[in-house]
Enzyme design. Structure first.
Site, PDB file in Angstrom:
ATOM      1  N   ASN A 206     -20.794  -3.784  -8.216  1.00  0.00           N
ATOM      2  CA  ASN A 206     -21.046  -4.439  -7.352  1.00  0.00           C
ATOM      3  C   ASN A 206     -20.291  -3.950  -5.689  1.00  0.00           C
ATOM      4  O   ASN A 206     -20.614  -4.540  -4.842  1.00  0.00           O
ATOM      5  CB  ASN A 206     -21.449  -5.548  -7.346  1.00  0.00           C
ATOM      6  N   SER A 207     -18.836  -3.503  -6.220  1.00  0.00           N
ATOM      7  CA  SER A 207     -18.174  -3.118  -5.067  1.00  0.00           C
ATOM      8  C   SER A 207     -18.867  -2.380  -4.386  1.00  0.00           C
ATOM      9  O   SER A 207     -20.210  -1.778  -4.422  1.00  0.00           O
ATOM     10  CB  SER A 207     -16.264  -3.024  -5.491  1.00  0.00           C
TER      11      SER A 207
ATOM     12  N   GLY B  60      -8.387   2.891  -8.522  1.00  0.00           N
ATOM     13  CA  GLY B  60      -7.604   1.384  -7.483  1.00  0.00           C
ATOM     14  C   GLY B  60      -7.268   0.513  -8.898  1.00  0.00           C
ATOM     15  O   GLY B  60      -7.392   1.049 -10.313  1.00  0.00           O
TER      16      GLY B  60
ATOM     17  N   ARG C  42     -19.094  -8.734 -13.731  1.00  0.00           N
ATOM     18  CA  ARG C  42     -18.810  -9.370 -14.215  1.00  0.00           C
ATOM     19  C   ARG C  42     -19.805 -10.345 -14.227  1.00  0.00           C
ATOM     20  O   ARG C  42     -19.784 -10.984 -15.398  1.00  0.00           O
ATOM     21  CB  ARG C  42     -17.737 -10.131 -13.381  1.00  0.00           C
ATOM     22  N   ASP C  43     -20.356 -10.654 -14.051  1.00  0.00           N
ATOM     23  CA  ASP C  43     -21.946 -11.334 -13.764  1.00  0.00           C
ATOM     24  C   ASP C  43     -23.278 -10.555 -13.553  1.00  0.00           C
ATOM     25  O   ASP C  43     -23.599 -10.467 -12.049  1.00  0.00           O
ATOM     26  CB  ASP C  43     -21.502 -12.701 -12.141  1.00  0.00           C
TER      27      ASP C  43
ATOM     28  N   PHE D 258      -7.466   9.814  -7.999  1.00  0.00           N
ATOM     29  CA  PHE D 258      -7.923  10.059  -6.614  1.00  0.00           C
ATOM     30  C   PHE D 258      -7.908   8.737  -5.950  1.00  0.00           C
ATOM     31  O   PHE D 258      -6.966   7.473  -5.691  1.00  0.00           O
ATOM     32  CB  PHE D 258      -9.464  10.059  -6.860  1.00  0.00           C
TER      33      PHE D 258
ATOM     34  N   VAL E 272     -17.960   0.983  -2.548  1.00  0.00           N
ATOM     35  CA  VAL E 272     -17.746   1.611  -3.474  1.00  0.00           C
ATOM     36  C   VAL E 272     -18.942   2.220  -5.022  1.00  0.00           C
ATOM     37  O   VAL E 272     -19.299   3.296  -4.806  1.00  0.00           O
ATOM     38  CB  VAL E 272     -16.491   2.528  -4.037  1.00  0.00           C
TER      39      VAL E 272
ATOM     40  N   MET F 248      -7.472  -3.161  -9.539  1.00  0.00           N
ATOM     41  CA  MET F 248      -7.848  -4.729  -8.645  1.00  0.00           C
ATOM     42  C   MET F 248      -7.135  -5.285  -9.572  1.00  0.00           C
ATOM     43  O   MET F 248      -6.488  -6.551  -9.353  1.00  0.00           O
ATOM     44  CB  MET F 248      -9.231  -4.867  -8.318  1.00  0.00           C
TER      45      MET F 248
ATOM     46  N   TYR G  92       0.801  -1.250   0.055  1.00  0.00           N
ATOM     47  CA  TYR G  92       0.029  -0.019   0.201  1.00  0.00           C
ATOM     48  C   TYR G  92       1.012   1.270  -0.223  1.00  0.00           C
ATOM     49  O   TYR G  92       1.804   1.096   0.223  1.00  0.00           O
ATOM     50  CB  TYR G  92      -0.619   0.464   1.460  1.00  0.00           C
TER      51      TYR G  92
END
Length: 331
Positions: A151-152, A240, A174-175, A264, A154, A242, A54
């Site tokens: 779906n996260s 982000g 994704r789904d 950001f 945030v 991922m 991080y």
């Protein structure tokens, strides 16, 4: 007195380095307060801090966790702003502990009228969504925003706040079969599969409109297609990564569409903002949470004693929400 703390003495995978250890905790002295953990939420950044990747790391040994709330159990002499029973934010570097004793002025009050599990999630994801929608584009009612990882936590916050503002959202997942119904119930306008052709479906899905703002927390091919989908002079914000891939900018969109790519980091905003700015934003976020604007799913709850298992669950794919760790320490 002795308490339990979930700590790590070296960086690595949580299952390898996290240990529940007994440490000493002082009773509150002049100007101090003793606060007991009631609920904490785990984030991908928790894994990065423990793993050593991080942007801001802690001195070792470190206490795991970075967002949670606790109950004031006792206060020392001279403390007037806190009372026994108050709900406050745990200090960011002392979250996953039975209790912590610190300067009373270091504790930020949390909404007592929210359940601890909700209050625990008020300080990172909702403010991130708030800043993403407020700071980069002057959004008007009727504008469109596109985001991946919708779906996260945030992503869910973005959906709720956008609906509250009258802004439409295109949400990539994704789904689709799994997430279209729950995300639309939260206020999502369009839900599409984050695949090869989604950028070709945008105008059909929106009635000819293109999003003016893109929010990327994945990277790789997903953000390249997002850049292709936004309007001329649109802004794509990366907060982000991922998949860990580099963000590559399609040159033709830079030249012919004048698309702007921004970054950001909520931690940086918090460090640069004044106390008044942070307080005003958090006050508004808390009010929006009371109104139910921010909705975040909870996948499971674990006790502090089962903290290692909680981190393993947080690393697992296919979760339907955040992992919560609860505490019940009392004097």
């Amino acid at each position: 007195m002795e308490i339990q703390a979930l700590r790590y003495h070296e960086h690595g995978a949580p299952g390898d380095v996290l240990k529940l250890e007994t440490i000493d905790c002082a009773q509150p002295g002049q100007g101090e307060a003793l606060v007991a953990l009631r609920a904490a939420v785990l984030h991908p950044s928790d894994l990065g801090i423990i793993g050593g990747s991080y942007g801001k790391l802690r001195e070792l040994p470190g206490v795991a966790g970075r967002e949670g709330v606790g109950e004031v159990l006792a206060v020392g002499e001279g403390v007037a702003r806190l009372s026994m029973g108050d709900l406050v934010r745990m200090p960011e570097e002392s979250v996953l502990v039975d209790a912590v004793c610190a300067d009373a002025d270091a504790f930020e009050k949390a909404p007592r009228d929210l359940a601890p599990e909700l209050a625990a999630m008020a300080f990172i994801n909702p403010p991130t969504a708030y800043r993403l929608l407020k700071d980069f584009v002057d959004l008007k009612a009727g504008d469109w925003v596109i985001q991946n990882a919708a779906n996260s936590a945030v992503g869910q916050c973005v959906i709720g706040l956008a609906r509250h503002l009258g802004v439409h959202t295109i949400n990539l997942v994704r789904d689709v079969a799994k997430w279209e119904a729950p995300l639309k119930e939260m206020g999502a306008d369009v839900v599409l599969a984050d695949g090869d052709e989604f950028y070709k479906q945008i105008e059909d899905a929106t009635g000819g409109e293109k999003p003016v703002l893109g929010l990327n927390s994945i990277g790789g091919e997903s953000v390249i297609k997002m850049i292709r989908s936004v309007a001329d002079e649109g802004v794509v914000v990366t907060f982000g990564g991922m998949v860990g891939d580099k963000v590559r900018f399609p040159t033709r969109n830079l030249i012919f569409n004048d698309v702007c790519l921004r970054g950001f980091w909520m931690d940086k905003w918090s460090r640069k903002a004044s106390a008044d700015q942070r307080g005003a934003m958090q006050h508004e976020v808390n009010e929006l949470m009371r109104q139910g604007v921010f909705q975040m799913s909870i996948a499971g709850k674990y006790s502090l004693a089962d903290g290692v298992a909680a981190f393993e669950a947080a690393q697992a794919g296919g979760r339907d929400g955040k992992v919560i760790i609860t505490g019940d320490f009392t004097l």
